[in-house]
Design an enzyme around this catalytic site. Structure first.
Site, short mmCIF file in Angstrom:
data_model
loop_
_atom_site.label_atom_id
_atom_site.label_comp_id
_atom_site.label_asym_id
_atom_site.label_seq_id
_atom_site.Cartn_x
_atom_site.Cartn_y
_atom_site.Cartn_z
CG ASN A 1 -0.21 -0.10 2.50
OD1 ASN A 1 0.69 0.68 2.76
ND2 ASN A 1 -0.57 -1.07 3.33
CG ASP B 1 -6.59 -5.73 5.12
OD1 ASP B 1 -6.23 -5.67 6.30
OD2 ASP B 1 -7.15 -4.79 4.53
#
Length: 399
Positions: free
Chosen positions: A208, A276
């Protein structure tokens, strides 16, 4: 803040002893008086003449030196300093400290002192990760000894991993924290920072946009208040702060293992942006692009580090703090996250592209606790970190 202080510097016998020369120079620049003590093995790596020349004081090495004992006995020597620093702290020296051995001048001084002690471990990676060394390090921390490092890196023996002595600047920062009498002095805090990289194949990964800047600012603010900070960081875009124990990781699973190994702690702060998901089967070879087809990737969830630590049955830190980077319904989503994870606090922020917060120099957060929410004015990330550090100190002092 160090001017006029006196440090009793014990130099252990390891290749990192050469860094003690730079440490002495940096301390002397800050007006610190340094009384050097060398083990017999330390003299195999650096000369007493070099140490004495930089310190401006004679080197103490022999427990049975009658001349020096008559002038200043080893008991007095161990108690005239503001802080005892052991750098490098070898596996042998740490074992002696943990078990209470006193068979040379260095170990006798450490047994006889009632002065605060800071150690900077340095040894081969396998020695540092050996169960005996880990037990000794835990014992020393439980006894109130402060620890800075070791860092990850290349070893003189050719191996790579944790075991490199902290750099002199890091040790100076730790000394400042130890002598500053900060609000978090004596507190051990584990925190995560930066992104994680979850490999797809040898050249691609899932990640990210986190730069790690806010996490670094928090680590620095905690250290400035005197905390012993274990800083577990993914591959961030910014270097880690000084004065913290740095553990570099790549994946969420590596981050989880590093956090669990760092416990127990008074508090845990999870500022890392952990991916995640990860691919179920990482390819050992680069996935080739084929016209008209797309690779089929299966995914599975990564460990939820925040929830796991927050819900520990035993050994849970007194205060567990998470972060929630949201783009929609920020307060509602973060409040639900705090309840779901079981942590004490959540710091929520809006990372929508228009805010410029993700990767920027400022942050605007809302602190969410069991009592409700509190929105902080937008400010530089250092200012946000300092406010959080003092708020955390308030909570620990109240307990």
């Amino acid at each position: 803040m160090l001017a006029g202080k006196r440090i009793l510097l014990i130099i252990g016998g390891g290749i990192a002893a050469y860094k003690a020369l730079e440490l002495i120079r940096r301390l002397r620049e800050r007006g610190v008086a340094v009384t050097p003590v060398m083990t017999r093995a330390a003299a195999e790596f650096v000369t007493p003449l070099s140490v004495a020349a930089l310190a401006g004081e004679e080197v103490h090495a022999d427990l049975f030196d009658l001349t020096k004992e008559a002038r200043m006995g080893h008991i007095q020597l161990s108690r005239v300093a503001d802080l005892v620093v052991v750098a490098p702290a070898t596996a042998d020296l740490m074992a002696k400290m943990a078990q209470g051995h006193a068979d040379d001048l260095a170990s006798t001084l450490l047994m006889a002192t009632d002065t605060p002690v800071l150690v900077a471990p340095a040894m081969n990676v396998r020695m540092w990760t050996h169960p005996a060394t880990r037990r000794n390090a835990d014992t020393l921390r439980a006894d109130g000894v402060r620890v800075v490092g070791p860092n990850d890196g290349d070893m003189a023996c050719g191996e790579f991993g944790p075991g490199r002595m902290a750099e002199p600047a890091e040790i100076v920062a730790a000394i400042e924290g130890a002598l500053g009498g900060g609000r978090l002095s004596g507190r051990r805090i584990v925190m995560t920072s930066g992104p994680t990289h979850e490999p797809i194949d040898p050249v691609r990964y899932i990640a990210n946009r986190s730069s790690g800047a806010q996490g670094n600012a928090i680590g620095r603010a905690l250290a400035d208040l005197g905390a012993e900070v274990v800083f577990v960081t993914g591959p961030a875009a910014v270097p880690p702060p000084l004065g913290v124990q740095v553990h570099r990781v790549e994946t969420a699973r590596e981050m989880r293992a590093a956090v669990l190994a760092a416990l127990p702690a008074d508090a845990a702060i999870f500022a890392a942006a952990v991916a995640d998901w990860r691919v179920t089967h990482e390819s050992a070879s680069k996935l080739k692009k084929t016209a008209g087809t797309l690779p089929a990737l299966a995914f599975e969830e990564n460990p939820d580090i925040l929830a796991e630590i927050a819900q520990l049955d035993s050994g849970r830190p007194r205060l567990v703090v998470g972060f929630a980077a949201e783009t929609d319904d920020v307060i509602a989503n973060a409040t639900a996250k705090r309840a779901r994870k079981g942590c004490d606090w959540i710091l929520a922020n809006d990372v929508s592209p228009a805010t410029g917060i993700m990767g920027g120099t400022e942050n605007a957060v809302t602190l969410i606790t069991a009592e409700g929410s509190e929105t902080w004015d937008r400010a530089g990330k250092d200012a946000v970190a300092a406010r959080l550090a003092h708020r955390l100190a308030d909570a620990l002092e109240a307990e």
